[in-house]
Write an enzyme that holds these catalytic residues in place. Sequence first.
Site, mmCIF file in Angstrom:
data_model
loop_
_atom_site.group_PDB
_atom_site.id
_atom_site.type_symbol
_atom_site.label_atom_id
_atom_site.label_comp_id
_atom_site.label_asym_id
_atom_site.label_seq_id
_atom_site.Cartn_x
_atom_site.Cartn_y
_atom_site.Cartn_z
ATOM 1 N NE ARG A 26 4.669 -8.760 -0.552
ATOM 2 C CZ ARG A 26 5.541 -8.372 0.255
ATOM 3 N NH1 ARG A 26 4.844 -7.647 1.405
ATOM 4 N NH2 ARG A 26 6.768 -8.506 0.145
ATOM 5 C CG HIS A 73 -6.415 -1.623 3.745
ATOM 6 N ND1 HIS A 73 -5.286 -1.871 2.744
ATOM 7 C CD2 HIS A 73 -6.014 -1.213 4.757
ATOM 8 C CE1 HIS A 73 -4.494 -1.692 3.342
ATOM 9 N NE2 HIS A 73 -4.602 -1.072 4.863
ATOM 10 C CB THR A 129 -1.033 -0.053 1.324
ATOM 11 O OG1 THR A 129 -1.361 -1.360 1.460
ATOM 12 C CG2 THR A 129 -2.245 0.913 1.155
HETATM 13 P P1 A3P Z 1 7.329 -6.695 3.903
HETATM 14 O O1 A3P Z 1 7.124 -7.032 5.520
HETATM 15 O O2 A3P Z 1 7.722 -8.215 3.220
HETATM 16 O O3 A3P Z 1 8.963 -6.376 3.881
HETATM 17 P P2 A3P Z 1 1.684 -2.130 3.292
HETATM 18 O O4 A3P Z 1 2.452 -0.871 2.589
HETATM 19 O O5 A3P Z 1 0.768 -2.543 2.381
HETATM 20 O O6 A3P Z 1 1.447 -1.990 4.756
HETATM 21 O O7 A3P Z 1 2.767 -3.307 2.830
HETATM 22 C C1 A3P Z 1 4.033 -3.354 3.724
HETATM 23 C C2 A3P Z 1 5.002 -4.193 2.767
HETATM 24 O O8 A3P Z 1 5.279 -3.411 1.590
HETATM 25 C C3 A3P Z 1 6.232 -4.594 3.681
HETATM 26 O O9 A3P Z 1 6.689 -5.771 3.073
HETATM 27 C C4 A3P Z 1 7.167 -3.534 3.274
HETATM 28 O O10 A3P Z 1 8.538 -3.643 3.663
HETATM 29 C C5 A3P Z 1 6.997 -3.414 1.801
HETATM 30 N N1 A3P Z 1 7.254 -1.916 1.435
HETATM 31 C C6 A3P Z 1 7.144 -0.853 1.786
HETATM 32 N N2 A3P Z 1 7.694 0.286 0.873
HETATM 33 C C7 A3P Z 1 7.931 -0.454 -0.149
HETATM 34 C C8 A3P Z 1 8.796 0.160 -1.205
HETATM 35 N N3 A3P Z 1 8.862 1.454 -1.529
HETATM 36 N N4 A3P Z 1 9.042 -0.979 -2.195
HETATM 37 C C9 A3P Z 1 8.555 -2.091 -2.026
HETATM 38 N N5 A3P Z 1 8.244 -2.746 -0.792
HETATM 39 C C10 A3P Z 1 7.740 -1.859 -0.090
#
Ligand code: A3P
Length: 299
Positions: free
Chosen positions: A127, A105, A45
């Site tokens: 994902r 969400h 997100t």
């Molecule tokens: P991981 O826990 O596998 O590292 P959300 O933003 O929906 O809360 O999702 C969080 C997930 O996205 C986490 O995954 C986080 O590390 C990853 N994430 C956050 N920023 C990101 C970015 N710029 N590029 C890739 N993944 C990212």
Amino acid sequence: IGLPLYQYQGSWCHAKGIEAALSLQNHFHACDSDVILVTTPKSGTTWLKALAFAILYRHKYTFSQNPLLTDNPHDLVPFFEFKLYANNQLPNLSDLPSPRLFATHIPYSWLPESINNSKCKIVYLCRNPRDTLVSYWHFTNKARPEALGPLSLENGLDLFCKGITGFGPFWDHALGYWNKNLERPQKVLFLKYEDLKKDIKYQLKRLAEFMGCPFTMEEEKNGVIDEISRLCSFQRLSSLEVNKSGKSIDYFENRTLFRKGEVGDWMNYLTSPMVEQLDEVMEEKLSGSGLTFDMYPQL
Ligand code: A3P
């Protein structure tokens, strides 16, 4: 995140989220130019918010003035349910930049009619379930109150397989938007986290085109797409001061949003029987839909 989840119209959510969704249904009027970003928690997100913001408002800021250099993406692209319609408040939306960019969400079936009926656009980011589960489990343990004690991965997996996660079941959420994308591709764009990791440039072009602001040849030649992908990269976002120490959403600290940002981290956590348990549910739930996932990183 340590808040009790309730089942409402087939999906699981904390009480305040359900309240906010109802308020959204009753009060939100979509404009044709709105763009709405949708994910299940932990599907990327924060990344999607940054990318969409950078693309949509790229003519507004010089590189050094871009708010993404200082602010958390959740402060720039508000969630309907955690921010705008939370706590029984009705937001003043007139201050938002145009075109308006929102995130949520909530499942497709909970969206207000006006989103369906207007020409506004929905971008869904999905994902693979193995990485989503592992990320969700880590996040839950970081965000939930100490008094509850840690959630074991076994229990996290069981809950995930029963569909009991925030805004879950995961498969219903994804399929709701997947099927809409098949039915109305101009309305719903369906992106995958793994595709963004594999070929960010191509996916950014798709996203810009879908949002109605395609990159020009000149922008492409001048490296604008690469610049945006760097600006929103995990390395860049996670190293910002605001993301090391700030807070953007009531329940948790910004640093909990950045962990590894990789495809395939599930391999470090899930045993073979766990993978089997999860795959069995996913195969059953997604069968015949055409929705599939990459589980492994591109080498
Ligand atoms: P991981 O826990 O596998 O590292 P959300 O933003 O929906 O809360 O999702 C969080 C997930 O996205 C986490 O995954 C986080 O590390 C990853 N994430 C956050 N920023 C990101 C970015 N710029 N590029 C890739 N993944 C990212």
